[in-house]
Write a protein that holds these residues in place. Structure first.
Motif, PDB file in Angstrom:
ATOM      1  N   ASN A 244       0.855  -1.295   0.186  1.00  0.00           N
ATOM      2  CA  ASN A 244       0.295  -0.119   0.406  1.00  0.00           C
ATOM      3  C   ASN A 244       1.189   1.110   0.094  1.00  0.00           C
ATOM      4  N   LEU A 245       1.822   1.331   1.047  1.00  0.00           N
ATOM      5  CA  LEU A 245       3.092   2.553   0.840  1.00  0.00           C
ATOM      6  C   LEU A 245       3.282   2.532  -0.596  1.00  0.00           C
ATOM      7  N   PHE A 246       4.064   1.591  -1.090  1.00  0.00           N
ATOM      8  CA  PHE A 246       4.185   1.765  -2.777  1.00  0.00           C
ATOM      9  C   PHE A 246       3.264   2.106  -3.640  1.00  0.00           C
ATOM     10  N   LEU A 247       1.993   2.210  -3.543  1.00  0.00           N
ATOM     11  CA  LEU A 247       1.660   2.210  -4.009  1.00  0.00           C
ATOM     12  C   LEU A 247       0.994   3.714  -3.882  1.00  0.00           C
ATOM     13  N   GLN A 248       0.602   3.762  -2.666  1.00  0.00           N
ATOM     14  CA  GLN A 248       0.560   5.832  -2.634  1.00  0.00           C
ATOM     15  C   GLN A 248       2.046   6.165  -3.054  1.00  0.00           C
ATOM     16  N   MET A 249       2.969   5.916  -3.066  1.00  0.00           N
ATOM     17  CA  MET A 249       4.565   6.254  -3.630  1.00  0.00           C
ATOM     18  C   MET A 249       4.082   6.681  -5.204  1.00  0.00           C
ATOM     19  N   ARG A 250       3.791   4.775  -6.067  1.00  0.00           N
ATOM     20  CA  ARG A 250       3.461   5.059  -7.806  1.00  0.00           C
ATOM     21  C   ARG A 250       2.601   5.081  -7.815  1.00  0.00           C
ATOM     22  N   GLY A 251       1.679   5.083  -7.711  1.00  0.00           N
ATOM     23  CA  GLY A 251      -0.109   4.821  -7.898  1.00  0.00           C
ATOM     24  C   GLY A 251      -1.316   5.823  -7.965  1.00  0.00           C
ATOM     25  N   GLY A 252       0.021   6.995  -6.951  1.00  0.00           N
ATOM     26  CA  GLY A 252      -1.374   8.338  -6.195  1.00  0.00           C
ATOM     27  C   GLY A 252      -2.518   7.739  -5.887  1.00  0.00           C
ATOM     28  N   TYR A 253      -2.855   6.681  -4.824  1.00  0.00           N
ATOM     29  CA  TYR A 253      -3.903   6.356  -3.947  1.00  0.00           C
ATOM     30  C   TYR A 253      -3.714   5.630  -3.024  1.00  0.00           C
ATOM     31  N   ASP A 254      -4.198   5.589  -2.130  1.00  0.00           N
ATOM     32  CA  ASP A 254      -4.371   4.587  -1.148  1.00  0.00           C
ATOM     33  C   ASP A 254      -4.994   3.431  -1.362  1.00  0.00           C
ATOM     34  N   LEU A 255      -5.430   3.059  -0.656  1.00  0.00           N
ATOM     35  CA  LEU A 255      -5.940   1.480  -0.866  1.00  0.00           C
ATOM     36  C   LEU A 255      -6.994   1.168   0.165  1.00  0.00           C
ATOM     37  N   ARG A 256      -6.356   2.278   1.759  1.00  0.00           N
ATOM     38  CA  ARG A 256      -7.767   2.494   2.558  1.00  0.00           C
ATOM     39  C   ARG A 256      -8.615   3.272   2.058  1.00  0.00           C
ATOM     40  N   ASP A 257      -8.497   4.136   1.052  1.00  0.00           N
ATOM     41  CA  ASP A 257      -9.385   5.012   0.945  1.00  0.00           C
ATOM     42  C   ASP A 257     -10.299   4.443  -0.029  1.00  0.00           C
ATOM     43  N   ALA A 258      -9.983   3.325  -0.927  1.00  0.00           N
ATOM     44  CA  ALA A 258     -11.311   2.478  -2.293  1.00  0.00           C
ATOM     45  C   ALA A 258     -11.802   2.030  -0.962  1.00  0.00           C
ATOM     46  N   SER A 259     -12.504   2.555  -0.488  1.00  0.00           N
ATOM     47  CA  SER A 259     -13.922   1.612   0.148  1.00  0.00           C
ATOM     48  C   SER A 259     -15.168   2.023  -0.059  1.00  0.00           C
ATOM     49  N   ALA A 260     -15.663   1.278  -0.161  1.00  0.00           N
ATOM     50  CA  ALA A 260     -17.143   1.984  -0.356  1.00  0.00           C
ATOM     51  C   ALA A 260     -17.796   1.297   0.553  1.00  0.00           C
ATOM     52  N   VAL A 261     -17.698   0.754   1.363  1.00  0.00           N
ATOM     53  CA  VAL A 261     -18.630   0.554   2.971  1.00  0.00           C
ATOM     54  C   VAL A 261     -18.043   1.977   3.617  1.00  0.00           C
ATOM     55  N   GLU A 262     -17.237   2.958   3.405  1.00  0.00           N
ATOM     56  CA  GLU A 262     -17.127   4.061   4.475  1.00  0.00           C
ATOM     57  C   GLU A 262     -18.261   5.137   3.212  1.00  0.00           C
ATOM     58  N   ALA A 263     -17.886   4.822   1.800  1.00  0.00           N
ATOM     59  CA  ALA A 263     -18.931   5.659   0.894  1.00  0.00           C
ATOM     60  C   ALA A 263     -20.318   5.764   1.041  1.00  0.00           C
ATOM     61  N   VAL A 264     -21.008   4.186   1.765  1.00  0.00           N
ATOM     62  CA  VAL A 264     -22.642   4.196   1.654  1.00  0.00           C
ATOM     63  C   VAL A 264     -22.993   4.167   3.357  1.00  0.00           C
ATOM     64  N   LYS A 265     -22.003   4.880   3.394  1.00  0.00           N
ATOM     65  CA  LYS A 265     -22.247   5.440   5.236  1.00  0.00           C
ATOM     66  C   LYS A 265     -23.593   6.875   4.942  1.00  0.00           C
ATOM     67  N   SER A 266     -22.757   7.422   4.109  1.00  0.00           N
ATOM     68  CA  SER A 266     -23.199   8.967   3.628  1.00  0.00           C
ATOM     69  C   SER A 266     -24.346   9.052   2.824  1.00  0.00           C
ATOM     70  N   SER A 267     -24.561   7.951   1.496  1.00  0.00           N
ATOM     71  CA  SER A 267     -24.871   7.850   0.070  1.00  0.00           C
ATOM     72  C   SER A 267     -26.651   8.057   0.502  1.00  0.00           C
ATOM     73  N   THR A 268     -27.574   8.932   0.197  1.00  0.00           N
ATOM     74  CA  THR A 268     -28.862   8.824  -0.202  1.00  0.00           C
ATOM     75  C   THR A 268     -29.321   7.760  -1.407  1.00  0.00           C
ATOM     76  N   VAL A 269     -28.490   7.222  -2.016  1.00  0.00           N
ATOM     77  CA  VAL A 269     -29.250   6.496  -3.449  1.00  0.00           C
ATOM     78  C   VAL A 269     -30.016   5.749  -3.092  1.00  0.00           C
ATOM     79  N   PRO A 270     -30.974   5.289  -3.551  1.00  0.00           N
ATOM     80  CA  PRO A 270     -31.819   3.757  -2.990  1.00  0.00           C
ATOM     81  C   PRO A 270     -30.689   2.549  -4.389  1.00  0.00           C
TER      82      PRO A 270
END
Length: 338
Positions: A244-270
């Motif tokens: 994950n650290l290498f991905l942040q340096m090379r790919g520009g994102y953190d695997l922890r940010d790719a979180s559907a479970v966090e996103a649906v906590k604020s979703s209002t879309v059926p």
């Protein structure tokens, strides 16, 4: 002193080897160009197939669906679209129009749209059977190749995170064509997780009426912990944090940010959550966690006898009837003949 010097050299060699190994692993998991050289994608595909529920009846159903889709593709009116990601990559999608080949196209006749999102190491063609079904329900259909897959450019597979931003470009394209569009997000596997991540965005237009999530994972970090062990036989605690650290340096994102479970906590879309009871790629416990966390109107459909992304093949009537019920409830203003 000489012994200590040898120990330092040995330690440096071990650390260097570890760094090289982690770099190779992250490339083998997320860089299609590297995966092709190592034939990683072929091995992952073979392993995934072996984990699926298999039967003669299911094979027959899949073959029949493919044949029908091939025939449909020969006559369906379509166009190819291109756009550019915020970091400069060329992204490609195909748009299928309602109606039949040779008929006068009148996109303004219907405001129903669906954005279909494929899974990890996939491509848009895998979503064509679903595109056929939606197009036959008089939907406009957009099917993208997500970054560095299919015809789209990129370096690292986005695991839904960078794809969430990329696919907002296709939503903007839909709204450019039709400001009154009523949009459904329908994804499979990584595409399903991406759709869920999009559902929690503050900038998601109100035109997005519903999400169909088929075989989503909760978050990419948890998936990597599971898959690194299955694919590379490495303890996740030793491999994933460093990867994950290498991905942040090379790919520009953190695997922890790719979180559907966090996103649906604020979703209002059926949202309709679909999962195969026999899914060995993404455990059914993940869909239960997603369902429990979602703050939106929601339904959960667990399909007995279905493996990963097999629900539509194992129980096609139940699969599509359940989607129709959701669409009638959420988009009744635009659906007239379903």
């Amino acid at each position: 002193m000489k012994k200590r010097h040898i120990l330092w050299i040995a330690a440096a060699i071990i650390i260097a080897a570890y760094i090289i190994l982690i770099n190779v692993l992250i490339s083998a998991a997320l860089m299609p160009s590297f995966m092709d050289r190592l034939e990683t994608a072929d091995r992952i595909t073979e392993r995934s197939y072996n984990e699926q529920v298999q039967s003669d009846e299911l094979d027959r159903q899949v073959e029949e669906t493919i044949d029908e889709t091939v025939e449909w593709y020969k006559t369906v009116p379509l166009d190819f679209l291109e756009t550019e990601s915020s970091d400069g990559y060329r992204l490609v999608s195909v748009e299928f129009f309602p109606g039949v080949e040779g008929a006068e196209r009148q996109p303004e006749d219907t405001h129903m749209w669906v954005l279909l999102l494929h899974g990890y190491t996939g491509q848009k063609e895998e979503m064509y059977p679903l595109a056929r079904w939606y197009q036959q329900q008089d939907f406009h259909v957009i099917v993208p190749d997500m970054r560095c897959q299919g015809e789209s450019e990129g370096d690292f597979i986005g695991m839904g995170y960078t794809d969430s931003e990329d696919n907002m470009l296709w939503i903007r394209e839909i709204l450019r064509q039709d400001p009154e569009a009523k949009i459904i997000l329908h994804g499979q596997s990584m595409g399903a997780s991406c759709a869920l991540m999009m559902s929690g965005r503050e900038d998601l237009p109100e035109n997005v009426m519903a999400v169909i999530s088929d075989s989503a994972y909760t978050d990419a970090y948890s998936m990597f912990c599971d898959r690194f062990h299955a694919w590379f036989h490495l303890p996740p605690v030793l491999a994933v944090p460093a990867a994950n650290l290498f991905l942040q340096m090379r790919g520009g994102y953190d695997l922890r940010d790719a979180s559907a479970v966090e996103a649906v906590k604020s979703s209002t879309v059926p949202t309709l959550f679909i999962h195969g009871e026999e899914d060995k790629m993404i455990p059914p416990a993940m869909v239960q966690e997603l369902y429990d966390a979602a703050s939106c109107e929601k339904e959960l459909m667990i399909v007995p006898g279905a493996g990963h992304v097999q629900a539509a093949d194992v129980a096609p009537e139940g699969y599509f009837d359940t989607i129709l019920i959701l669409l009638k409830n959420e988009t009744s203003v635009i659906i007239k003949n379903i």
